[in-house]
Design a protein around this motif. Sequence first.
Motif, PDB file in Angstrom:
ATOM      1  N   LYS A   1       0.834  -1.195   0.000  1.00  0.00           N
ATOM      2  CA  LYS A   1       0.000   0.000   0.000  1.00  0.00           C
ATOM      3  C   LYS A   1       0.874   1.252   0.000  1.00  0.00           C
ATOM      4  O   LYS A   1       2.001   1.242   0.502  1.00  0.00           O
ATOM      5  N   ILE A   2       0.333   2.350  -0.526  1.00  0.00           N
ATOM      6  CA  ILE A   2       1.093   3.604  -0.563  1.00  0.00           C
ATOM      7  C   ILE A   2       1.432   4.045   0.850  1.00  0.00           C
ATOM      8  O   ILE A   2       0.562   4.144   1.725  1.00  0.00           O
ATOM      9  N   HIS A   3       2.717   4.303   1.089  1.00  0.00           N
ATOM     10  CA  HIS A   3       3.168   4.894   2.358  1.00  0.00           C
ATOM     11  C   HIS A   3       3.198   6.407   2.217  1.00  0.00           C
ATOM     12  O   HIS A   3       2.473   7.112   2.877  1.00  0.00           O
TER      13      HIS A   3
ATOM     14  N   THR B   1      -9.327  15.884 -21.042  1.00  0.00           N
ATOM     15  CA  THR B   1      -8.587  16.589 -19.993  1.00  0.00           C
ATOM     16  C   THR B   1      -8.171  15.617 -18.885  1.00  0.00           C
ATOM     17  O   THR B   1      -8.812  14.585 -18.666  1.00  0.00           O
ATOM     18  N   ILE B   2      -7.088  15.998 -18.203  1.00  0.00           N
ATOM     19  CA  ILE B   2      -6.662  15.307 -16.985  1.00  0.00           C
ATOM     20  C   ILE B   2      -6.517  16.385 -15.912  1.00  0.00           C
ATOM     21  O   ILE B   2      -5.714  17.307 -16.055  1.00  0.00           O
ATOM     22  N   GLU B   3      -7.305  16.276 -14.856  1.00  0.00           N
ATOM     23  CA  GLU B   3      -7.322  17.271 -13.789  1.00  0.00           C
ATOM     24  C   GLU B   3      -6.619  16.697 -12.559  1.00  0.00           C
ATOM     25  O   GLU B   3      -6.822  15.539 -12.197  1.00  0.00           O
ATOM     26  N   ASP B   4      -5.804  17.540 -11.900  1.00  0.00           N
ATOM     27  CA  ASP B   4      -5.101  17.124 -10.685  1.00  0.00           C
ATOM     28  C   ASP B   4      -5.109  18.277  -9.688  1.00  0.00           C
ATOM     29  O   ASP B   4      -4.069  18.799  -9.299  1.00  0.00           O
ATOM     30  N   GLU B   5      -6.316  18.647  -9.242  1.00  0.00           N
ATOM     31  CA  GLU B   5      -6.475  19.792  -8.348  1.00  0.00           C
ATOM     32  C   GLU B   5      -5.777  19.590  -7.010  1.00  0.00           C
ATOM     33  O   GLU B   5      -5.327  20.547  -6.370  1.00  0.00           O
ATOM     34  N   LYS B   6      -5.653  18.322  -6.560  1.00  0.00           N
ATOM     35  CA  LYS B   6      -5.059  18.037  -5.244  1.00  0.00           C
ATOM     36  C   LYS B   6      -3.549  17.819  -5.307  1.00  0.00           C
ATOM     37  O   LYS B   6      -2.917  17.545  -4.286  1.00  0.00           O
TER      38      LYS B   6
ATOM     39  N   GLU C   1      -6.445  10.770  -4.515  1.00  0.00           N
ATOM     40  CA  GLU C   1      -5.373  10.363  -3.602  1.00  0.00           C
ATOM     41  C   GLU C   1      -5.412   8.874  -3.284  1.00  0.00           C
ATOM     42  O   GLU C   1      -4.406   8.295  -2.882  1.00  0.00           O
ATOM     43  N   ILE C   2      -6.550   8.243  -3.448  1.00  0.00           N
ATOM     44  CA  ILE C   2      -6.681   6.817  -3.148  1.00  0.00           C
ATOM     45  C   ILE C   2      -6.355   6.021  -4.406  1.00  0.00           C
ATOM     46  O   ILE C   2      -6.936   6.233  -5.473  1.00  0.00           O
TER      47      ILE C   2
ATOM     48  N   MET D   1      -4.648   5.956  -9.914  1.00  0.00           N
ATOM     49  CA  MET D   1      -5.101   6.918  -8.913  1.00  0.00           C
ATOM     50  C   MET D   1      -6.106   7.907  -9.482  1.00  0.00           C
ATOM     51  O   MET D   1      -6.408   8.914  -8.852  1.00  0.00           O
ATOM     52  N   GLY D   2      -6.632   7.641 -10.659  1.00  0.00           N
ATOM     53  CA  GLY D   2      -7.588   8.557 -11.269  1.00  0.00           C
ATOM     54  C   GLY D   2      -8.950   7.936 -11.466  1.00  0.00           C
ATOM     55  O   GLY D   2      -9.092   6.712 -11.521  1.00  0.00           O
TER      56      GLY D   2
END
Length: 495
Positions: free
Chosen positions: A94-96, A338-343, A366-367, A399-400
Amino acid sequence: MSHNIMFQGTGSTVGKSILTAALCRILNDDGVSVAPFKSQNMALNSFVTKDGKEMGRAQVVQAEAARVEPHVAMNPILLKPTSDVGSQVILNGKIHKNMTASEYFSLKKTFKEEIMNAYHQLEETYDVIVIEGAGSPAEINLRENDVVNMGMADMVDAPVILIGDIDKGGVFASIYGTVMLLEPEERKRIKGYIINKFRGDVNILQPGIDMFYEKLQLPCLGVIPYEPLKIDDEDSVTERFDRQEEAAIIIGVIRLPYMSNFTDFTVFELEDDVTVRYIKDEKDFQGIDLLVIPGSKSTIKDMAYLHNSAMKEGIYRAHRRQVPIIGICGGYQMLGDTIEDEKGVETAMSSINGLGLLHMATHMEEIKQTTQVKGRLLTTSPFGADHQHLLVGGYEIHMGKTELLDGCEPFIQLEDGRCDGAISERKDVMGTYLHGIFDNDEWRNLILNDIREKKGLEKRTDVDFAKEKDMEYDKLAKLVREHMDMDAIKEIIYK
């Protein structure tokens, strides 16, 4: 307590991963319960286990060779580079967190407990553990808090076999230099060495082996011939990208800077009339029959690369020539509007335009989705036949979340009720989040036979991927058994 043995190398790509796989298959053939282990792996080729954990692809290959189910305990730490100085750290599947190289180095000792917990899990189940190191143990700047080479060998009291790659040249110098840079206690762990990727007459090499023993009293435990094998590579340091073979059918794969899971295309190497061409510039688009945009660890950065190079126009020209286009995971996201990455999940760049070949929008989250899936294709095929309801399987690592817009229909109905992927109205552009989708024999045959028919070639359905892959492991094991001193290796294991 189980027994163990460790392969370390004079550098990267000397053959540690493949020889670990070979020994796993040999021991399993001899009736031994065996598992691979690598405490820390850096690679963009990864896999998802049945319980939804992410691990390095090399340990999956080794588990398959050992005829056991891949488990994340075989690779507790996976580093997936996100830049030249940083990686996403996957801990126990899992992502650390994302870390710079210096941050990870300073915290590495805190991961020792996690590594040992994973190792002990394997000890409880298997009789022998074959451990793989990383890079070289002689990187003296990394010796402090080492958890993957001599540090790992010390943690589990493992004997070490050193591997040198003669194909690079200077094999005796690299072995000697590696040993001399180690501490005296570390040198004691080395029980012998293997020369890998040898081309030629071993009798000519033997005087060198004899003279080397006078300088360094270590036995040569094998000289393994160079043999091209159709087995997944560990990471992007591979000869596959530079191969120039041509065949009747050419599948073009865009070589993205952050390309991940190019293992999706290993299966095509088993098709005698197919070659995979990794596209690096405009001229590489010529003559391709299918274009694939592969997965990416940094989709937005790779999309920016396409915008700023001639590659984007090459993709559009292929589309105008009616070359079918398939996007996998990050490549699927790039096909959209489009690819959005607001976070800021991937990058500080909040959004970027895609290729616009599929009417859809992707939002980074993020998940991370990590799961094995099965499903049925929903739509008629662009490949000359009705493939509706065809069963396919694979695994998701992304993650998208992608939203389909007007004129874009889903591609696969998954068993868990979700829909996956998209296909254009003209049915000539499609994408999916499923890695391993080409491993599905019926789906791959549908694609290739449509191309064969258009080119006047005979249709074929003779490649059983699972069977052929297992035969490659047998071929590897036979090669290594014939050229490695297995009596000595077993004596080292059962010391």
